[in-house]
Scaffold this motif. Structure first.
Motif, PDB file in Angstrom:
ATOM      1  N   ARG A  56      -5.847   4.249   3.720  1.00 31.18           N
ATOM      2  CA  ARG A  56      -7.132   4.011   4.231  1.00 31.18           C
ATOM      3  C   ARG A  56      -7.207   3.247   5.192  1.00 31.18           C
ATOM      4  NH1 ARG A  56     -11.312   5.725   5.455  1.00 31.18           N
ATOM      5  NH2 ARG A  56     -13.121   4.554   5.253  1.00 31.18           N
ATOM      6  N   VAL A  57      -5.966   2.181   5.469  1.00 27.97           N
ATOM      7  CA  VAL A  57      -6.054   1.625   6.487  1.00 27.97           C
ATOM      8  C   VAL A  57      -5.421   2.535   7.626  1.00 27.97           C
ATOM      9  CG1 VAL A  57      -4.854   0.023   7.483  1.00 27.97           C
ATOM     10  CG2 VAL A  57      -5.555  -0.237   5.439  1.00 27.97           C
ATOM     11  N   ASN A  58      -4.774   3.482   7.382  1.00 29.81           N
ATOM     12  CA  ASN A  58      -3.544   4.584   8.489  1.00 29.81           C
ATOM     13  C   ASN A  58      -5.430   5.142   8.855  1.00 29.81           C
ATOM     14  OD1 ASN A  58      -1.384   3.265   9.021  1.00 29.81           O
ATOM     15  ND2 ASN A  58      -0.713   4.758   7.343  1.00 29.81           N
ATOM     16  N   GLU A  59      -5.937   5.820   8.041  1.00 26.45           N
ATOM     17  CA  GLU A  59      -7.107   6.590   7.865  1.00 26.45           C
ATOM     18  C   GLU A  59      -8.598   6.129   9.054  1.00 26.45           C
ATOM     19  OE1 GLU A  59      -8.479   8.203   4.643  1.00 26.45           O
ATOM     20  OE2 GLU A  59      -6.870   9.013   3.972  1.00 26.45           O
ATOM     21  N   ARG A  60      -9.032   4.508   8.399  1.00 24.74           N
ATOM     22  CA  ARG A  60     -10.085   4.379   9.544  1.00 24.74           C
ATOM     23  C   ARG A  60      -8.929   3.264  11.165  1.00 24.74           C
ATOM     24  NH1 ARG A  60     -13.329   1.384   7.498  1.00 24.74           N
ATOM     25  NH2 ARG A  60     -13.829   0.785   9.904  1.00 24.74           N
ATOM     26  N   GLU A  68      -3.677   6.450  17.735  1.00 22.68           N
ATOM     27  CA  GLU A  68      -3.090   4.987  17.479  1.00 22.68           C
ATOM     28  C   GLU A  68      -1.825   5.492  16.655  1.00 22.68           C
ATOM     29  OE1 GLU A  68      -2.407   1.761  17.165  1.00 22.68           O
ATOM     30  OE2 GLU A  68      -4.085   1.880  17.092  1.00 22.68           O
ATOM     31  N   SER A  69      -1.231   4.683  17.438  1.00 20.46           N
ATOM     32  CA  SER A  69       0.572   4.303  17.032  1.00 20.46           C
ATOM     33  C   SER A  69       1.041   3.619  15.727  1.00 20.46           C
ATOM     34  CB  SER A  69       1.751   4.261  17.867  1.00 20.46           C
ATOM     35  OG  SER A  69       1.825   3.654  18.938  1.00 20.46           O
ATOM     36  N   ASP A  73       4.272   2.950   8.077  1.00 22.20           N
ATOM     37  CA  ASP A  73       4.930   4.513   7.362  1.00 22.20           C
ATOM     38  C   ASP A  73       5.705   4.061   6.412  1.00 22.20           C
ATOM     39  OD1 ASP A  73       6.353   6.701   7.962  1.00 22.20           O
ATOM     40  OD2 ASP A  73       7.591   5.698   9.524  1.00 22.20           O
ATOM     41  N   VAL A  74       5.132   4.912   4.904  1.00 24.75           N
ATOM     42  CA  VAL A  74       5.285   4.341   4.089  1.00 24.75           C
ATOM     43  C   VAL A  74       6.740   5.501   3.056  1.00 24.75           C
ATOM     44  CG1 VAL A  74       4.529   4.744   0.977  1.00 24.75           C
ATOM     45  CG2 VAL A  74       3.553   3.945   3.256  1.00 24.75           C
ATOM     46  N   VAL A  75       7.502   4.613   2.781  1.00 23.56           N
ATOM     47  CA  VAL A  75       8.335   5.387   2.349  1.00 23.56           C
ATOM     48  C   VAL A  75       8.587   5.179   0.805  1.00 23.56           C
ATOM     49  CG1 VAL A  75      10.025   5.971   4.854  1.00 23.56           C
ATOM     50  CG2 VAL A  75      10.378   3.995   3.321  1.00 23.56           C
ATOM     51  N   LEU A  76       9.560   6.013  -0.025  1.00 21.52           N
ATOM     52  CA  LEU A  76       9.650   5.605  -1.346  1.00 21.52           C
ATOM     53  C   LEU A  76      11.379   6.182  -1.163  1.00 21.52           C
ATOM     54  CD1 LEU A  76       7.040   8.419  -3.448  1.00 21.52           C
ATOM     55  CD2 LEU A  76       6.748   5.888  -2.358  1.00 21.52           C
ATOM     56  N   ILE A  77      11.695   4.492  -2.628  1.00 25.69           N
ATOM     57  CA  ILE A  77      12.844   5.013  -2.038  1.00 25.69           C
ATOM     58  C   ILE A  77      13.685   5.055  -4.081  1.00 25.69           C
ATOM     59  CG2 ILE A  77      12.712   2.476  -1.764  1.00 25.69           C
ATOM     60  CD1 ILE A  77      15.658   2.720  -1.149  1.00 25.69           C
ATOM     61  N   ASP A 197     -17.136  -4.823   7.457  1.00 30.12           N
ATOM     62  CA  ASP A 197     -16.045  -3.237   6.810  1.00 30.12           C
ATOM     63  C   ASP A 197     -14.804  -3.634   7.071  1.00 30.12           C
ATOM     64  OD1 ASP A 197     -17.034  -0.691   5.261  1.00 30.12           O
ATOM     65  OD2 ASP A 197     -17.279   0.274   7.209  1.00 30.12           O
ATOM     66  N   SER A 198     -13.575  -3.761   7.157  1.00 26.23           N
ATOM     67  CA  SER A 198     -12.636  -3.429   7.686  1.00 26.23           C
ATOM     68  C   SER A 198     -11.570  -3.532   6.266  1.00 26.23           C
ATOM     69  CB  SER A 198     -11.610  -5.091   8.226  1.00 26.23           C
ATOM     70  OG  SER A 198     -10.754  -4.631   8.204  1.00 26.23           O
ATOM     71  N   PRO A 199     -10.961  -2.158   6.633  1.00 27.35           N
ATOM     72  CA  PRO A 199      -9.959  -1.655   5.357  1.00 27.35           C
ATOM     73  C   PRO A 199      -8.649  -2.711   4.909  1.00 27.35           C
ATOM     74  CG  PRO A 199      -9.863  -0.686   7.520  1.00 27.35           C
ATOM     75  CD  PRO A 199     -10.452  -1.173   8.139  1.00 27.35           C
ATOM     76  N   LEU A 200      -8.638  -4.299   5.636  1.00 22.94           N
ATOM     77  CA  LEU A 200      -7.516  -5.077   5.818  1.00 22.94           C
ATOM     78  C   LEU A 200      -8.069  -6.153   5.449  1.00 22.94           C
ATOM     79  CD1 LEU A 200      -4.611  -6.055   5.562  1.00 22.94           C
ATOM     80  CD2 LEU A 200      -4.836  -5.313   8.208  1.00 22.94           C
ATOM     81  N   SER A 201      -8.159  -6.599   4.479  1.00 29.42           N
ATOM     82  CA  SER A 201      -8.185  -8.487   4.362  1.00 29.42           C
ATOM     83  C   SER A 201      -7.097  -9.046   4.103  1.00 29.42           C
ATOM     84  CB  SER A 201      -9.297  -8.028   3.241  1.00 29.42           C
ATOM     85  OG  SER A 201      -9.560 -10.329   3.211  1.00 29.42           O
ATOM     86  N   ILE A 202      -6.808 -10.094   5.263  1.00 27.30           N
ATOM     87  CA  ILE A 202      -5.896 -11.258   4.832  1.00 27.30           C
ATOM     88  C   ILE A 202      -6.817 -12.565   4.845  1.00 27.30           C
ATOM     89  CG2 ILE A 202      -4.333 -12.394   6.236  1.00 27.30           C
ATOM     90  CD1 ILE A 202      -4.414  -9.974   8.007  1.00 27.30           C
TER      91      ILE A 202
END
Length: 261
Positions: A56-60, A68-69, A73-77, A197-202
């Protein structure tokens, strides 16, 4: 030996700017469960809401700026030998749920840390404390995933303020440089959004010390380029009531700390 398989259904991120987050397949999928439709895919594991929040953060970010770059970058191990033998099922499960996973790493337990280092992983997330500790001791910022993960679409990250203001009398934890770098990247991401309305909260929490310690931690984080949305100075009070209220996806520190500790 490590096998890397790209997800051809997902546009690959800019390697020079993306924030690489590796999550163990055992945390994302329940090996002994199937989805509710009876298809040959794994059921959803403890980390599933986290991956959706990262997505969702990436989409926003891309809604704000299609070029936006600075993206996750999600990887599964997979380090479990049984799951490695079912690599096709892991990949099909990822695609079935529409998860934005760029690559899959299939590694032995002995080589998984090397795969994290070689692929510039900035954050490693696992439900296995031993795996997280091993990675942290090699300098990879790591966090434990607990059963009480946030279910919110908003990505909620909690920072341990005590680690930020820890005296430098002793040797610094191996993952401290990685923690500082990740904090700066996270802060830059957060600045892409407004106060509402931020998709990221710290959130920052200091468990010990007084209000001055909390203020010192905030200043140290700002010096790294990270301004938090909320800060709590517990001054020795139990952390569990705040965790129950905020329900972060994970807790970041120089060392590996469980949300349940």
């Amino acid at each position: 030996m490590v096998a890397t398989i790209p997800n051809t259904d997902v546009k690959q991120k800019d390697a020079d700017h993306a924030v690489v987050v590796a999550v163990t397949t055992r945390a994302v999928f329940e090996s002994g469960a199937e989805d509710g439709d009876g298809e040959d895919v794994y059921g959803m594991g403890v980390a599933f809401p986290l991956l959706q929040a990262l997505q969702r953060v990436n989409e926003r970010l891309l809604e704000e700026n299609p070029a936006e770059s600075l993206l996750f970058d999600v990887v599964l191990i997979a380090t479990d030998s049984q799951q490695q033998q079912q690599s096709s099922r892991i990949i099909s499960s990822t695609k079935h749920y529409g998860l934005e996973v760029s690559r899959f790493f299939f590694s032995s337990q002995e080589d998984f840390i090397e795969s994290l280092l070689q692929n510039n992983v900035q954050l490693f997330l696992s439900a296995d404390r031993n795996e997280a500790l091993q990675a942290s001791q090699k300098g990879v910022l790591s966090a434990l995933l607990d059963r009480q993960l946030a279910q919110s679409e908003q990505l909620r990250v909690m920072l341990c303020g005590d680690a930020v203001v820890r005296p430098d009398a002793g040797p610094a934890p191996p993952s401290r440089p990685a923690a500082q770098s990740f904090s700066a990247q996270l802060g830059e991401m957060r600045r892409r959004f407004g106060a509402l309305d931020s998709p990221l909260s710290i959130v920052m929490v200091t468990s010990s010390g007084d209000g001055q310690s909390c203020a010192d931690a905030l200043r140290a984080l700002r010096a790294r380029g990270l301004a938090v949305d909320e800060a709590y100075c517990l001054a020795g009070a139990p952390r569990s009531p705040i965790l129950a209220l905020l329900r972060p996806h994970f807790l970041l520190s120089d060392d590996v700390i469980s949300l349940e500790d």
